[in-house]
Scaffold this motif. Structure first.
Motif, short mmCIF file in Angstrom:
data_model
loop_
_atom_site.label_atom_id
_atom_site.label_comp_id
_atom_site.label_asym_id
_atom_site.label_seq_id
_atom_site.Cartn_x
_atom_site.Cartn_y
_atom_site.Cartn_z
N TRP A 1 0.84 -1.19 0.00
CA TRP A 1 0.00 0.00 0.00
C TRP A 1 0.88 1.25 0.00
O TRP A 1 1.93 1.30 0.63
N MET B 1 -4.52 -3.19 -3.81
CA MET B 1 -4.06 -2.23 -2.80
C MET B 1 -5.25 -1.48 -2.21
O MET B 1 -5.35 -1.32 -0.98
N PRO C 1 -2.79 -5.94 -0.63
CA PRO C 1 -1.80 -5.64 -1.66
C PRO C 1 -1.04 -6.87 -2.13
O PRO C 1 -0.92 -7.87 -1.41
#
Length: 268
Positions: A123, A224, A229
Motif C-alpha cells: 500500500w 491495494m 496488496p
C-alpha cells in the motif's frame, strides 16, 4: 429482507445484503450442496457489492484454505473493465498435478499465463505504474485454471453473482517458470491445450483482454485499494486463452504456451 437506501423522491435503489450473500456462498462450499440461486436481497447490484461479498468469503476461507497467495484477473475485451478475485493457498498447485477427488464439482479447463511477483507492491499513497509493476515480475508460467462454481451450473447466474463467487475459481495448476518473461508475446505466441480424449486446441493468442500485462497494473492498484496488496511470491493468472472447456471425470489436460514448459492436470 430487501433494505432501501435513502434516495431522492421518486428514486428507490435496492441494497444488496452482502453479509447474507457471503454466508450463503460459504454454506455452499462447506455443505457441498450446490446453490440454485441467491435470494433477491443477496444479489449484488454493483461491482462494489460483488467485491464486498468476495472479501467476506476470502477472509473466512483463510481458516480452511490458507492465506491469499494468488489472484485471477481478466477482462471481457482489450478496453473492457477488468475483474479480479483472490486465490487461497489450498487451490494453487505447482507442477503436474492430480487434483483430489471432490475438490471441484465442475471441471472447466482453461489455459492461462501466470506471472509471479518477485517483490512486494504494498500500500502507498500513489498508484502503481506500468513500469513499476513490470519491474516486480520475477517469472512467467503456463497454467491451467479449473473453473468451478458454488451453484448448480456454471454460467447460470448474473455476472456479478459469479464475480462474487470468487469469479468461478476452482483450482490453478502452475507449470515451471521462465525468468526471461520479456520474451513472451501474449498477442503472437502459440497456446496449445491437449486432452486425453484426443482433442487439441491450438492457436495464436486468444486472451479476450488482449495483452494481459495491462491487467497486472490494474490489479496492483485494485488489490491495494481493497487492503490486500500484492506481495512477493504472489501468482497472478491473467485470463483464459482457450475459452472454457468442460470435461468429464478422469480426463487429463496438458497446456503449453510459447516457449514455456508445459503443465498437466488430471481431473478425477
Amino acid at each position: 429482507m430487501i433494505t432501501l437506501d435513502l434516495a431522492p423522491p421518486g428514486e428507490i435503489s435496492l441494497v444488496c445484503d452482502t453479509a447474507s450473500a457471503a454466508v450463503r456462498l460459504l454454506s455452499g462450499r462447506h455443505t457441498r450442496a450446490p446453490l440454485q440461486a441467491l435470494d433477491d436481497s443477496e444479489v449484488p447490484r454493483t461491482e462494489d457489492d460483488a467485491y464486498r461479498i468476495q472479501d467476506a468469503v476470502a477472509a473466512a476461507l483463510i481458516v480452511d484454505q490458507g492465506n491469499i497467495m494468488g489472484w485471477k484477473v481478466g477482462a471481457p475485451s482489450p478496453t473492457g473493465l477488468p475483474f479480479a478475485a483472490p486465490l487461497h493457498e489450498a487451490t494453487l498447485f505447482n507442477g503436474d498435478t492430480t487434483l483430489a477427488p471432490g475438490l471441484c464439482r465442475h471441471r472447466g479447463v482453461e489455459a492461462e499465463i501466470v506471472y509471479r511477483l518477485g517483490r512486494d507492491l504494498p500500500w502507498r499513497d500513489q498508484p502503481w505504474s506500468l513500469g513499476e509493476v513490470m519491474d516486480a515480475i520475477d517469472s512467467v508460467h503456463t497454467a491451467i485454471e479449473i473453473i468451478d462454481t458454488r451453484f448448480v451450473r456454471p454460467g447460470s447466474q448474473p455476472r456479478l453473482v459469479h464475480l462474487a463467487d470468487q469469479a468461478s475459481h476452482g483450482a490453478l495448476v502452475i507449470g515451471q517458470g521462465a525468468k526471461a518473461w520479456q520474451r513472451l508475446s501474449p498477442f503472437c505466441d502459440t497456446v496449445r491445450l491437449a486432452f486425453s480424449d484426443g482433442r487439441v486446441i491450438e492457436h495464436i493468442g486468444g486472451n479476450s483482454a488482449g495483452d494481459p500485462r495491462r491487467l497486472l497494473v490494474w490489479l496492483a492498484n485494485h488489490a491495494m485499494d481493497r487492503g490486500i496488496p500484492l506481495m512477493a511470491g504472489c501468482m497472478i493468472t491473467t485470463g483464459s486463452m482457450t475459452d472454457t472447456i468442460f470435461v468429464p471425470p478422469g480426463m487429463t489436460a496438458t497446456a503449453r504456451i510459447a516457449h514455456l514448459p508445459p503443465v498437466t492436470v488430471e481431473l478425477p
